[in-house]
Design a protein around this motif. Structure first.
Motif, PDB file in Angstrom:
ATOM      1  N   ARG A  90       0.825  -1.218   0.000  1.00 38.42           N
ATOM      2  CA  ARG A  90       0.000   0.000   0.000  1.00 38.42           C
ATOM      3  C   ARG A  90       0.855   1.262   0.000  1.00 38.42           C
ATOM      4  N   GLU A  91       2.053   1.158   0.585  1.00 42.76           N
ATOM      5  CA  GLU A  91       2.955   2.314   0.645  1.00 42.76           C
ATOM      6  C   GLU A  91       3.807   2.452  -0.614  1.00 42.76           C
ATOM      7  N   PHE A  99      -0.464 -14.990   0.442  1.00 38.31           N
ATOM      8  CA  PHE A  99      -1.083 -13.661   0.409  1.00 38.31           C
ATOM      9  C   PHE A  99      -2.510 -13.740  -0.132  1.00 38.31           C
ATOM     10  N   SER A 100      -2.679 -14.473  -1.219  1.00 33.13           N
ATOM     11  CA  SER A 100      -4.004 -14.597  -1.835  1.00 33.13           C
ATOM     12  C   SER A 100      -4.988 -15.297  -0.903  1.00 33.13           C
ATOM     13  N   LYS A 101      -4.511 -16.290  -0.180  1.00 33.73           N
ATOM     14  CA  LYS A 101      -5.371 -17.003   0.768  1.00 33.73           C
ATOM     15  C   LYS A 101      -5.819 -16.086   1.900  1.00 33.73           C
ATOM     16  N   GLN A 102      -4.908 -15.214   2.354  1.00 36.91           N
ATOM     17  CA  GLN A 102      -5.221 -14.316   3.477  1.00 36.91           C
ATOM     18  C   GLN A 102      -6.139 -13.172   3.058  1.00 36.91           C
ATOM     19  N   PHE A 103      -5.858 -12.560   1.896  1.00 37.71           N
ATOM     20  CA  PHE A 103      -6.547 -11.324   1.523  1.00 37.71           C
ATOM     21  C   PHE A 103      -7.527 -11.458   0.358  1.00 37.71           C
ATOM     22  N   ARG A 144      -2.620  -7.020  -7.229  1.00 46.09           N
ATOM     23  CA  ARG A 144      -3.899  -6.321  -7.332  1.00 46.09           C
ATOM     24  C   ARG A 144      -4.398  -5.858  -5.968  1.00 46.09           C
ATOM     25  N   SER A 145      -3.480  -5.661  -5.035  1.00 48.77           N
ATOM     26  CA  SER A 145      -3.898  -5.398  -3.656  1.00 48.77           C
ATOM     27  C   SER A 145      -3.542  -4.007  -3.138  1.00 48.77           C
TER      28      SER A 145
END
Length: 288
Positions: free
Chosen positions: A82-83, A106-110, A116-117
């Motif tokens: 995000r930063e 990462f995909s499993k968590q978010f 694309r996050s």
């Protein structure tokens, strides 16, 4: 905290509620070095049996020690993305050895891949040791969205509500809002702070939000009845519904639902326990 469960053996009158020293050392090590995984061999070298760490984290955080580490790293990774950090840097700075392993975790968590996050919201949660026992503080990117005693029965429901309202995962961690809240709560509990400046964000129904907005207007050291709060919020005659909305408040102390009492002056209800409500009101009266 993603699957947080409050301890069912809490002893609320033991006000310290602190972690054992070995847990404090583990948490400090995780926070100081998110890129490094603490494996079982290192736990043993620190004098901690892996089974002991697993049991403690399952009981107090609702996940194993290794799952806690993983969630902490992924939450940090999302904040890095995000930063504006590069994905390659994020992967290795957070202890992952391969792109595929990081992408899958990462995909499993978010619910979406790292690439694309950038606009993905995440709620970070950390434990705060208050004078009245442990509290969970949660914050999104725009402000604090949760301050709750860890033994409150509704905590798991509140976590589910946050996931739904924010369409976000909840992971262990901290940001500038959780840290500001902790500093201000320290001052509040010592009687040196009467007005909070921590940014808050509390989505709900229109009715709930109107009630919560009026909670903020109750002065330090004062109380109002549920009937008075209903009138102030524009819902005259709806004191029971207002009381329900008051009980659904997710941000204890800063949104001061403890300042609402029965019309005859009795305490009424309080999700954190009436003994805590009494303590908070007495603190504020003594400093007013």
């Amino acid at each position: 905290f993603a699957g947080y469960r409050a301890c069912k053996k809490c002893r609320p009158m033991e006000l310290s509620g602190t972690h054992p020293d070995w847990v404090k050392k583990l948490l400090e090590k995780i926070d100081s070095s998110t890129e490094k995984k603490i494996r079982d061999g290192e736990l043993r070298a620190m004098g901690v049996q892996p089974e002991k760490a697993r049991r403690y984290f399952m009981k107090n955080y609702g996940m194993t020690f290794h799952a806690y580490q993983r969630s902490r790293r992924l939450g940090n990774a999302l904040m890095n993305i995000r930063e504006g950090s590069k994905i390659d840097d994020v992967i290795f700075d957070n202890g992952y050895d391969s792109h595929s392993g990081f992408r899958d975790a990462f995909s499993k968590q978010f619910g979406k891949p790292p690439g694309r996050s950038a606009g993905t919201e995440c709620i970070v949660t950390s434990l705060y040791q208050s004078r009245l026992g442990p509290m969970i503080i949660g914050a999104a990117s725009k402000g604090v969205c949760l301050i709750e005693f860890s033994d409150r029965r509704m905590l798991e429901y509140q976590m589910k509500t946050l996931r739904k309202r924010f369409n976000a995962s909840i992971v262990p961690g901290s940001n500038q809002h959780t840290e500001q809240a902790k500093l201000e709560l320290d001052e509040y509990f010592t009687g040196n702070l009467k007005s909070f400046k921590t940014p808050l964000i509390y989505p709900g129904t229109d009715f709930q939000v109107k009630v919560w907005e009026n909670l903020k207007k109750i002065p330090y050291g004062k109380t109002v009845s549920y009937i008075e709060l209903a009138k102030k919020a524009g819902f005259k005659g709806a004191s029971r519904a207002v009381g329900t909305a008051n009980g659904m408040n997710r941000i204890a102390i800063i949104l001061p639902c403890h300042r609402v009492v029965n019309k005859d002056g009795r305490l009424g209800g309080y999700g954190g326990g009436l003994w805590r409500k009494q303590w908070l009101l007495e603190l504020e009266r003594s400093k007013s």
